[in-house]
Design an enzyme around this catalytic site. Structure first.
Site, PDB file in Angstrom:
ATOM      1  N   ASP A 171      84.206  -8.000  28.607  1.00 24.57           N
ATOM      2  CA  ASP A 171      85.156  -7.806  29.700  1.00 24.57           C
ATOM      3  C   ASP A 171      86.484  -7.434  29.048  1.00 24.57           C
ATOM      4  O   ASP A 171      86.834  -7.991  27.995  1.00 24.57           O
ATOM      5  CB  ASP A 171      85.308  -9.095  30.523  1.00 24.57           C
ATOM      6  CG  ASP A 171      86.124  -8.885  31.791  1.00 24.57           C
ATOM      7  OD1 ASP A 171      85.538  -8.945  32.887  1.00 24.57           O
ATOM      8  OD2 ASP A 171      87.348  -8.657  31.701  1.00 24.57           O
ATOM      9  N   GLU A 261      74.108   3.923  50.432  1.00 17.53           N
ATOM     10  CA  GLU A 261      73.332   2.966  51.207  1.00 17.53           C
ATOM     11  C   GLU A 261      73.385   3.335  52.682  1.00 17.53           C
ATOM     12  O   GLU A 261      74.399   3.859  53.149  1.00 17.53           O
ATOM     13  CB  GLU A 261      73.878   1.556  50.978  1.00 17.53           C
ATOM     14  CG  GLU A 261      73.749   1.099  49.524  1.00 17.53           C
ATOM     15  CD  GLU A 261      74.318  -0.300  49.280  1.00 17.53           C
ATOM     16  OE1 GLU A 261      74.910  -0.883  50.227  1.00 17.53           O
ATOM     17  OE2 GLU A 261      74.177  -0.805  48.159  1.00 17.53           O
ATOM     18  N   HIS A 279      71.181  -5.057  49.500  1.00 21.69           N
ATOM     19  CA  HIS A 279      72.565  -5.537  49.414  1.00 21.69           C
ATOM     20  C   HIS A 279      72.692  -6.937  50.016  1.00 21.69           C
ATOM     21  O   HIS A 279      73.474  -7.184  50.947  1.00 21.69           O
ATOM     22  CB  HIS A 279      73.518  -4.564  50.119  1.00 21.69           C
ATOM     23  CG  HIS A 279      74.902  -4.596  49.539  1.00 21.69           C
ATOM     24  ND1 HIS A 279      75.700  -3.486  49.450  1.00 21.69           N
ATOM     25  CD2 HIS A 279      75.637  -5.618  49.030  1.00 21.69           C
ATOM     26  CE1 HIS A 279      76.866  -3.799  48.908  1.00 21.69           C
ATOM     27  NE2 HIS A 279      76.832  -5.093  48.643  1.00 21.69           N
TER      28      HIS A 279
END
Length: 527
Positions: A171, A261, A279
């Protein structure tokens, strides 16, 4: 009495704070047509949505009483933030409510992927008993690579350690110290990719993370590794993933999100090695209740003039403060953006210094904008003037603001210093009368650069011909130089060259610049 319109389905338990408030009239209707929505919003003080309602500029312009828009969830892609800010409407969201549900869903996908559970179940539904076909792998002693180590990434790591997995994480904000505290190994992106048996991504979708997992990065992974994405569609390049599974490089994938989507008839769904859900990362009773509660409380705080926990856009400021600080807003953000783009390592501290005309002014809003400019490189548009401090705090970044009487010859001066786990960099800027914002110093080098457009920052040896070689190479790539500034500490020593060019420099050109004699480092950025 405040009128709060809820135009998407929300948990009734979650909106209890609204329903029980004596000064709130809550109206929930998820079946409104566009025309009906325009009518309802015209008399509403607040609007609460999920992802279904598109909060457009047109909608906001039909809401003269609107003070706050609440998003029951994290993403605000369906809300026109610029329009909200233009009309003085505060936007709030609920970024914490689905942390546990998403982490748990990731682990469910991880275990299902390892043991072929959906595929085996599908065979049983077709009256087939296929034990030998679905031999899986154990999680114990496998390495889980995590790209993105925020709230969700950390929660996934703790659960993976419970399965006795080794965890390595990358990160931009993760340092060795923070990794050690979380009990995980700190790694570069390349190290995470190379070591992972399972790779899971938990980053926002911004320019730098779009297709982060692509054909090239997948090639760095172990043969037979597996990939999970329960974060945002588009972080994984789907065509590259399909090809990697087809040729056997990647053993399988678990996907909760897709670039477009709903993902009906998606090519990846034709592969037996792929498992997927529609999802569902935030789709738990608890998560839906949590996000509804969080956003309800924040909406009421805004309406009542209280403190807001999760603001998304910039609230209005007093005309007096705006008049004094407005000329510096662009300078502060550009300085932060410039410096973050030329600094390596995980951010640990940001110091902002003011002097001259800014000595007796409340410069807190400027510091927030500086921090926003710095963090945008990593987080994108999710960070803004309002939440910049909290975002930095959540990442463990220390923010300091100081004032000095020393102007170093300038009427006003803003200096930003960034400390990472690898280096410390500084930049200074000023407003020149009639000429606008200027960068006047980068580290120890004095320069004079307008902070906008396409820029190339080159560290080099102060030797004859260095500038000419750079100019010739850029010409070969049809890159025109608009301005050039060179700063040096002493003749023949270290120097910096900052060029403004007419178009973005392509990667191969940047690589060739790095190979030019006497050139030590080349960094390209766009402000």
């Amino acid at each position: 009495m405040y009128r709060v319109l809820i135009s998407d389905p929300l948990s009734e338990d979650g909106i209890k704070p609204l329903l029980e408030a004596s000064d709130v009239e809550a109206v929930m209707d998820a079946s409104l047509s566009h025309e009906e929505l325009l009518k309802e919003i015209s008399t509403s003080d607040a609007l609460i949505v999920r992802s279904q309602t598109q909060v457009t500029r047109e909608l906001i312009e039909h809401a003269p009483q609107l003070k706050v828009i609440g998003r029951a969830g994290v993403g605000v892609d369906n809300i026109d933030l610029d329009a909200a800010t233009d009309h003085g409407v505060v936007v709030v969201n609920a970024p914490d409510g689905n942390t546990i549900s998403t982490a748990e869903h990731t682990m469910a996908m991880l275990m299902s992927l390892a043991r072929n559970i959906p595929q085996a179940y599908h065979q049983l539904k077709q009256n087939r008993w296929e034990r030998k076909k679905f031999v899986g792998v154990e999680l114990k002693n496998k390495t889980l690579g995590i790209v993105g180590f925020g709230r969700i990434g950390n929660e996934v790591a703790q659960r993976a350690k419970g399965h006795r997995m080794k965890v390595i994480a990358f990160d931009p904000f993760l340092t060795e110290e923070k990794a050690n505290k979380a009990g995980v190994q700190h790694g570069t992106l390349e190290e995470v990719l190379q070591q992972a048996d399972f790779l899971t991504v938990h980053t926002p979708l911004i320019e730098k993370t779009k297709h982060l997992i692509n054909k090239e990065t997948i090639q760095l992974m172990k043969p037979g590794a597996r990939i999970l994405n329960c974060a945002r569609g588009g972080i994984v390049e789907e065509d590259a993933l399909y090809e990697a599974i087809e040729n056997g490089k990647i053993a399988g994938a678990a996907l909760d999100v897709f670039e477009e989507e709903p993902a009906i008839d998606h090519p990846l769904l034709s592969l037996e090695e792929v498992i997927a859900t529609p999802h569902l990362g935030a789709s738990t009773v608890e998560a839906q209740e949590n996000v509804a509660t969080d956003v309800s409380l924040d909406v009421m705080d805004v309406l009542r003039g209280g403190a807001v926990k999760h603001p998304v856009n910039m609230p209005s400021v007093s005309s007096e403060v705006m008049e004094q600080l407005a000329p510096y807003f662009t300078l502060a953000e550009k300085l932060g953006s410039f410096l973050s783009n030329v600094t390596d390592g995980a951010l640990e501290k940001v110091n902002v210094y003011y002097s001259g005309d800014l000595l007796d002014v409340d410069t807190t809003p400027l510091t927030r904008i500086s921090v926003k400019g710095i963090l945008k490189r990593y987080i994108g548009e999710r960070v803004n003037d309002v939440n910049a401090y909290k975002t930095a705090s959540d990442k463990g970044i220390v923010i300091n603001e100081q004032k000095s009487t020393s102007t170093k010859g300038f009427t006003n001066l803003v200096t930003i210093e960034i400390e990472t786990d690898q280096e410390k960099r500084t930049i200074s800027g000023t407003l020149l009368n009639g000429l606008g914002a200027r960068i006047v110093k980068l580290d120890e080098y004095s320069i004079d650069v307008v902070p906008e457009g396409h820029l190339i920052v080159i560290h080099h040896k102060d030797q004859p011909g260095a500038i000419g070689r750079v100019g010739s190479l850029l010409a070969e790539h049809h890159v025109n130089i608009a301005t050039m500034q060179v700063g040096r500490t002493n003749q023949g020593g270290e120097a910096v060259m900052v060029l403004t060019v007419d178009k973005a420099v392509e990667e191969d050109c940047q690589e060739q610049l790095g190979g030019v004699a006497d050139i030590q480092q080349v960094q390209c950025l766009t402000l």
